[in-house]
Design a protein around this motif. Structure first.
Motif, PDB file in Angstrom:
ATOM      1  N   ARG A 403       0.653  -1.130   0.031  1.00  0.00           N
ATOM      2  CA  ARG A 403      -0.046   0.097   0.015  1.00  0.00           C
ATOM      3  C   ARG A 403       0.799   1.352   0.064  1.00  0.00           C
ATOM      4  O   ARG A 403       1.968   1.320   0.443  1.00  0.00           O
ATOM      5  N   SER A 404       0.282   2.450  -0.502  1.00  0.00           N
ATOM      6  CA  SER A 404       0.847   3.616  -0.416  1.00  0.00           C
ATOM      7  C   SER A 404       0.098   4.642  -0.103  1.00  0.00           C
ATOM      8  O   SER A 404      -1.176   4.373  -0.177  1.00  0.00           O
ATOM      9  N   LYS A 405       0.348   5.839   0.227  1.00  0.00           N
ATOM     10  CA  LYS A 405      -0.324   6.879   0.539  1.00  0.00           C
ATOM     11  C   LYS A 405      -1.347   7.388  -0.431  1.00  0.00           C
ATOM     12  O   LYS A 405      -2.457   8.126  -0.082  1.00  0.00           O
ATOM     13  N   PHE A 406      -1.068   7.022  -1.683  1.00  0.00           N
ATOM     14  CA  PHE A 406      -1.912   7.172  -2.796  1.00  0.00           C
ATOM     15  C   PHE A 406      -2.978   6.064  -2.956  1.00  0.00           C
ATOM     16  O   PHE A 406      -3.882   6.469  -4.053  1.00  0.00           O
ATOM     17  N   SER A 407      -2.942   5.280  -2.359  1.00  0.00           N
ATOM     18  CA  SER A 407      -3.957   4.078  -2.585  1.00  0.00           C
ATOM     19  C   SER A 407      -5.095   4.537  -2.062  1.00  0.00           C
ATOM     20  O   SER A 407      -5.470   5.153  -0.998  1.00  0.00           O
ATOM     21  N   LEU A 409      -9.070   4.815  -0.462  1.00  0.00           N
ATOM     22  CA  LEU A 409      -9.581   4.117   0.659  1.00  0.00           C
ATOM     23  C   LEU A 409     -10.969   3.453   0.638  1.00  0.00           C
ATOM     24  O   LEU A 409     -11.767   4.330  -0.178  1.00  0.00           O
ATOM     25  N   ALA A 414      -6.633   1.526   3.148  1.00  0.00           N
ATOM     26  CA  ALA A 414      -5.967   1.532   1.794  1.00  0.00           C
ATOM     27  C   ALA A 414      -6.087   0.359   1.093  1.00  0.00           C
ATOM     28  O   ALA A 414      -5.680  -0.846   1.407  1.00  0.00           O
TER      29      ALA A 414
END
Length: 574
Positions: A403-407, A409, A414
Motif C-alpha cells: 500500500r501507499s499513501k496514494f492508495s 480508501l 487503503a
C-alpha cells in the motif's frame, strides 16, 4: 518461422545468407567465430537497440533482412492491417539498415515503419533468450506477466473488465483533483470564463452567420456590375429584333415546314419548348433586375459585423460554429466551477461506488491467479523433474501489493489498485531438501537458472504465439546427464515449431535436425565469417571436436556416433 536471413557489413560479417528449416537448428563453432553475432543481427532485425558500432569497419551501412512465414491467424496479421502493411501468402520481409552515423531505417514488406512498430511486430515473431537474459526471470516485477500469460484465456475477460473500470476511476480521480485545486486559481478561471462567455453572448451569433454575411457582402459590393450584366442579358433576349423575336420567327417557319414534312414535328416541338423556356428565363432575369438595389447602409453594417466576428475568431475559433462550440464548453466549465463543491461531492460518491466495483473485479483476478499459480507450480515441477531437479521446490506466490499513501480508501482501508489489479506475483525456490523457500533471484545458480528458464519456456512456448524460439548458450554451466536432459527439452520445444540454438554441448548438437557450423577466416587481412550446413559425416566430426576440445580420436568419433544414434532413437515417436 524464419525462412532466410541475409546479413551484410555487420560486425565481422561481410556478407552472409542463411536458410533455416523447421525443428531444431543448432549453431556451433569456435569461440569468437560469430555465432552470437548472428543472433545479435536477428535481435536488431526484430527492433533491438542499434548503434554505429555494429557497422563493419570501412562500410557505410549494415543491412539485415529476414523472411518469415506465419500462420493465417497469427497475431501479427492484425497489427499489419492496423499500420497498413500489405501481406501476401502470410509472408513478412523485415529489413533494417544501420548507417555508420547510427541511424536506423526499418521496413516491413517494403513499407517504412518506426522502430517501435518493428519492435512490436518482432515481438510476435521470435523469442530470443540468451545467457544474459536470465535477469527477466529473476526480476519479480516480470513474474506477474508470466503467470498471466499462462492463464490468459481464463484471466482475459475479468482483466479487461477490471482495466475498463480502473481507467474510468482514474478519469474521475483526475476530475476531482482538478476541481480541488487552490481557490485563487479557481477564482481566476471563474473571472476569465465569465468574461469570455459574456463577450460571446453579447455578439448574438447565429450558426454559419459569417458565411452568409460574406456572401451578401460580395453581392452588395458588385451590385452595379450585377445589374448591368443582368440588364444586358434581358435586353439581348427580349425586345424587337432580339433573341426571342428571331426564335419566334423560326418557330413560325418551322410550323409551315412541318405541315409539309411531318418528320419535322419533333424538331418544331423542341424549338417551341426552347422558346418558352427562354421566355420564362427572360422574365426571371427582369424580376431579378428589379430586385437589385445598392444599400450602402446595409454594406456598412455587414462590414462592421464581420469585423466583430473576426475579432472573436482570433480568440475563440476559426468559424462562428467553432466560437459557439467554445462558448458551450466554457459554460460547462463555468458551471463546474460555480458548483464545484457539489460536483466534487457527487464525483467522490460516484468514485467510491466505482472503487468498490473495481475491488470485486480485483478479488476475482486474485482468485484466478491463485488457482493459476497452483497449476503453473505443478507444471514447472513436472518440467524440473525431467531436468534432474526433482528435489527442487518451486512456488508461485500471489500476494497483495504494498500500500501507499496514494492508495484509494475503501471503508477506511487503503487498497493498492494498479493497472493489473491488487496482486503481486513472485517466484520462490528451494533447491535442496531442508532449505527454506527464498526468492528465486537470491538462491539460484547460473546452471539452475538455465534449467528453470528452460522449464518455463517449455510450458510457455505453445502459448506465446511466436514463430521461432532462439536459445543463445542457455546451456552454460551444465554437463553430464543434465546436459542430456536439456538437449531433450530443447528438442521437445522444437517439435512442430522452430528453435535456433547456439550451444557448446555435444548432447544438444546431436539432437539437431539441422546443424550449422560457424567459422571465421582471414581474407585480404580482414576477418570474415561464414556458415556451412554440415553433412552427416561433418556433423559427427564437429560433435567429436566438441567432446574432445581440440584433438579428435577414434574414441571421440565413436562417442559422437553413439550420441547421434541415441538422439535418433529419442526422436522416434513412442
Amino acid at each position: 518461422m524464419l525462412i532466410e536471413l541475409s546479413i551484410r557489413h555487420f560486425a565481422i560479417i561481410e556478407e552472409l545468407t542463411v536458410q533455416f528449416e523447421k525443428g531444431l537448428t543448432v549453431l556451433t563453432g569456435e569461440t569468437g567465430a560469430g555465432k552470437s553475432i548472428i543472433i545479435d543481427a536477428i535481435g536488431l532485425l526484430l527492433g533491438g537497440r542499434g548503434s554505429a558500432e555494429f557497422v563493419r569497419y570501412g562500410e557505410k551501412r549494415a543491412e539485415i533482412e529476414g523472411l518469415f512465414i506465419v500462420e493465417e491467424n497469427h497475431p501479427i496479421m492484425e497489427k499489419a492491417m492496423e499500420v497498413g502493411i500489405d501481406v501476401q501468402d502470410s509472408m513478412f520481409i523485415l529489413r533494417r539498415n544501420i548507417t555508420s552515423q547510427g541511424k536506423s531505417i526499418c521496413r516491413v514488406n517494403g513499407k517504412l515503419v518506426t522502430l517501435a512498430i518493428l519492435r512490436e511486430i518482432g515481438r510476435t515473431l521470435v523469442d530470443i533468450h540468451g545467457q544474459h537474459e536470465h535477469q527477466t526471470l529473476i526480476q519479480p516485477e516480470e513474474h506477474i506477466a508470466m503467470l498471466d500469460g499462462f492463464i490468459q484465456h481464463k484471466l482475459s475477460p475479468t482483466l479487461e473488465e477490471y482495466q475498463n473500470l480502473y481507467k474510468r476511476a482514474l478519469q474521475l480521480q483526475n476530475q476531482v483533483t482538478s476541481l480541488s485545486k487552490n481557490e485563487q486559481e479557481m477564482a481566476q478561471k471563474l473571472d476569465l470564463f465569465q468574461y469570455q462567455l459574456e463577450e460571446i453572448e453579447q455578439a448574438k451569433l447565429v450558426p454559419n452567420e459569417d458565411i452568409q454575411l460574406m456572401d451578401e457582402r460580395h453581392k452588395l459590393t458588385h451590385s452595379e456590375k450585377l445589374y448591368s450584366l443582368l440588364q444586358d442579358s434581358y435586353t439581348s433576349l427580349y425586345g424587337e429584333g432580339r433573341g426571342l423575336d428571331f426564335l419566334s420567327t423560326a418557330v413560325t417557319h418551322l410550323e409551315e415546314a412541318a405541315n409539309i414534312d411531318q418528320e419535322l414535328k419533333a424538331l418544331l416541338e423542341s424549338v417551341s419548348n426552347s422558346y418558352f423556356l427562354l421566355e420564362e428565363a427572360a422574365f426571371t432575369i427582369r424580376d431579378r433586375v428589379e430586385q437589385i438595389e445598392f444599400d450602402p447602409n446595409r454594406l456598412e453594417f455587414i462590414e462592421s459585423r464581420l469585423h466583430d466576428i473576426q475579432r472573436l475568431k482570433r480568440k475563440y475559433g476559426e468559424s462562428v460554429d467553432d466560437i459557439l462550440e467554445y462558448a458551450s464548453r466554457v459554460e460547462e466549465d463555468l458551471d463546474s466551477i460555480i458548483h464545484k463543491d457539489d460536483r466534487i461531492i457527487k464525483l467522490k460518491a460516484e468514485l467510491d461506488v466505482l472503487w468498490r466495483d473495481i475491488l470485486v473485479e480485483a478479488k476475482a483476478l486474485t482468485a484466478i491467479r491463485k488457482q493459476g499459480a497452483k497449476e503453473l507450480t505443478e507444471a514447472i515441477h513436472g518440467q524440473l523433474r525431467s531436468l534432474y531437479m526433482e528435489k527442487t521446490i518451486f512456488d508461485v506466490r500471489v500476494t497483495e501489493k504494498a500500500r501507499s499513501k496514494f492508495s484509494p480508501l475503501i471503508d477506511g482501508q487503503a487498497t493498492p489498485f494498479g493497472q493489473d489489479g491488487i496482486d503481486s506475483v513472485e517466484f520462490y525456490l528451494s533447491t535442496n531438501p531442508g532449505e527454506p523457500m527464498k526468492q528465486l533471484s537470491k538462491v539460484a545458480s547460473g546452471g539452475e537458472i538455465s534449467r528453470i528458464m528452460l522449464a518455463i519456456k517449455s510450458i510457455f512456448s505453445n502459448q506465446q504465439g511466436v514463430t521461432s524460439v532462439i536459445f543463445d548458450e542457455v546451456d552454460t554451466g551444465v554437463s553430464g546427464r543434465v546436459a542430456q536432459a536439456i538437449a531433450e527439452k530443447i528438442h521437445a520445444i522444437s517439435i512442430g515449431s522452430q528453435v535456433l540454438c547456439i550451444t557448446h554441448l555435444p548432447q544438444v548438437a546431436a539432437m539437431a535436425d539441422s546443424h550449422l557450423y560457424i567459422h571465421k577466416q582471414e581474407e585480404n587481412e580482414r576477418v570474415k565469417t561464414s556458415v556451412k550446413l554440415l553433412s552427416t559425416e561433418e556433423k559427427i566430426n564437429e560433435i567429436a571436436r566438441m567432446i574432445s576440445g581440440v584433438e579428435m580420436t577414434d574414441l571421440t568419433i565413436q562417442h559422437a556416433k553413439e550420441l547421434l544414434e541415441l538422439a535418433e532413437l529419442h526422436k522416434q515417436p513412442a
